[in-house]
Design an enzyme around this catalytic site. Structure first.
Site, PDB file in Angstrom:
ATOM      1  CG  HIS A 123       3.209  -0.784  12.613  1.00  0.00           C
ATOM      2  ND1 HIS A 123       4.478  -1.303  12.516  1.00  0.00           N
ATOM      3  CD2 HIS A 123       2.445  -1.485  11.739  1.00  0.00           C
ATOM      4  CE1 HIS A 123       4.478  -2.288  11.630  1.00  0.00           C
ATOM      5  NE2 HIS A 123       3.271  -2.423  11.149  1.00  0.00           N
ATOM      6  CB  CYS A 156      -0.907   0.000   1.228  1.00  0.00           C
ATOM      7  SG  CYS A 156       0.013   0.072   2.786  1.00  0.00           S
ATOM      8  CB  SER A 207       3.667  -5.173   4.950  1.00  0.00           C
ATOM      9  OG  SER A 207       3.154  -6.354   5.541  1.00  0.00           O
ATOM     10  CB  THR A 228      -5.412   1.701   9.882  1.00  0.00           C
ATOM     11  OG1 THR A 228      -4.125   1.089  10.012  1.00  0.00           O
ATOM     12  CG2 THR A 228      -5.410   3.075  10.530  1.00  0.00           C
ATOM     13  CD  GLU A 236      -2.997   1.184  13.249  1.00  0.00           C
ATOM     14  OE1 GLU A 236      -4.077   1.805  13.196  1.00  0.00           O
ATOM     15  OE2 GLU A 236      -2.673   0.306  12.420  1.00  0.00           O
ATOM     16  CG  ASN A 245      -2.412  -6.045   6.053  1.00  0.00           C
ATOM     17  OD1 ASN A 245      -2.396  -6.542   4.927  1.00  0.00           O
ATOM     18  ND2 ASN A 245      -1.310  -5.586   6.622  1.00  0.00           N
ATOM     19  CB  CYS A 258       0.782   4.612   7.601  1.00  0.00           C
ATOM     20  SG  CYS A 258      -0.566   4.765   6.401  1.00  0.00           S
TER      21      CYS A 258
END
Length: 317
Positions: free
Chosen positions: A79, A17, A273, A170, A131, A230, A101
């Site tokens: 993070h 991403c 990632s 997120t 995070e 994720n 991010c």
């Protein structure tokens, strides 16, 4: 499918991403500009291959800023960090580069805003995730972690009398987050929504691409590391959407031959990632075993890019 036999459905979008791309490039450009060693607090992104590759180039990964020498170049991971971590690095006169991010930074700013406005924050996320620790660290006194349905039940009753808003990590499953928030609202009907969706665009897009192919798959292979939230969610999403089986692997050689028995259609994707070359290795692994027909299924196109930290922008240009 236009051909009978063994087929591969390749999900798109997949892989890096904008936030991961920015974080990895931050470290690479720091190496180029300042030379080794470059220190990174925690893993820059949650992927074994990326971390090991950077370590070979002179990056030293540490758990805390205190483990890096005073005055060292120190990169904060994608993070995010708490203000306490930033203060620690400043106290050690470390030259910091913030690879957080921007979508995580947005959630940090929401915490700051709602704390100023007198809210208690119900943070939906996984306990122990970096995070979550960084986000909660913005206002630890009024931030309450909600990790699944058990986290909803564990919240104290006195919160009924407080102004409440929910925010989220997120990288969660969209559907799971909706379910948790619905449970929160049953306990706290006055709970307010965040100003915008906190789950990042890339997380949502990768989950939607998996949903599009999972019903047709006998097996879904998700490339990603075990500590990647994720990536793990993609395995869950695949099973919920109809794939008969789904597994998470870092590398192609981790695929168990037994998984392929009786399988006609294999779905392949990867977390946000994960470098594309690891997906290519999985496709080569499958090709050698008869899965020659590869069809990419694209559900959306991503064009978002984030700027590097200010200190490195001239280097990138």
């Amino acid at each position: 499918m236009t051909e009978a036999g063994k087929n591969v459905l390749l999900a798109a979008p997949r892989g890096y991403c904008a936030g991961v791309d920015r974080a990895v490039e931050t470290v690479e450009q720091a190496l180029e500009k300042y030379g080794a060693p470059i220190y990174v607090r925690k893993e820059i992104v949650h992927n074994r291959y990326v971390v090991e590759s950077l370590a070979k180039r002179g990056v030293i990964f540490v758990e805390e800023a205190s483990e890096a020498p005073e005055g060292a170049h120190l990169v904060f991971s994608a993070h995010g960090i708490s203000p306490a971590v930033r203060r620690e690095a400043e106290g050690r006169k470390q030259l910091t580069l913030d690879a957080t991010c921007p979508l995580v930074t947005k959630v940090h700013k929401e915490v700051q805003r709602f704390a100023r406005d007198g809210y208690h924050i119900l943070l939906v996320g996984h306990e122990g995730h970096e995070e979550v620790e960084g986000t909660a660290g913005e206002a630890p006194e009024i931030t309450h972690l909600v990790d699944g349905f058990a986290g909803v039940e564990a919240l104290p009753d006195w919160l009924q009398n407080e102004k409440l808003v929910w925010l989220s990590q997120t990288t969660l499953s969209v559907d799971e987050t909706v379910e948790v928030v619905n449970k929160l609202r049953e306990r706290f009907p006055h709970l307010q929504n965040p100003p915008s969706d906190d789950i990042c665009y890339a997380t949502q897009n990768r989950q939607e691409s998996v949903k599009a192919i999972a019903p047709k798959c006998d097996l879904m292979i998700v490339v990603g590391s075990q500590n990647s939230s994720n990536s793990k969610r993609l395995v869950e999403v695949a099973l919920e959407a109809g794939s008969k089986a789904s597994y998470l692997v870092d590398f192609a050689d981790e695929i168990d031959e037994a998984w392929l028995e009786g399988v006609e259609t294999v779905g392949v994707t990867c977390g946000a990632s994960v470098p594309e070359l690891l997906v290519r290795e999985v496709l080569e692994f499958l090709d050698k075993r008869g899965w020659h027909n590869v069809e990419q299924v694209t559900t959306t196109t991503e064009t978002i890019q984030f700027q590097l930290p200010r200190e490195l922008r001239a280097s990138r240009a």
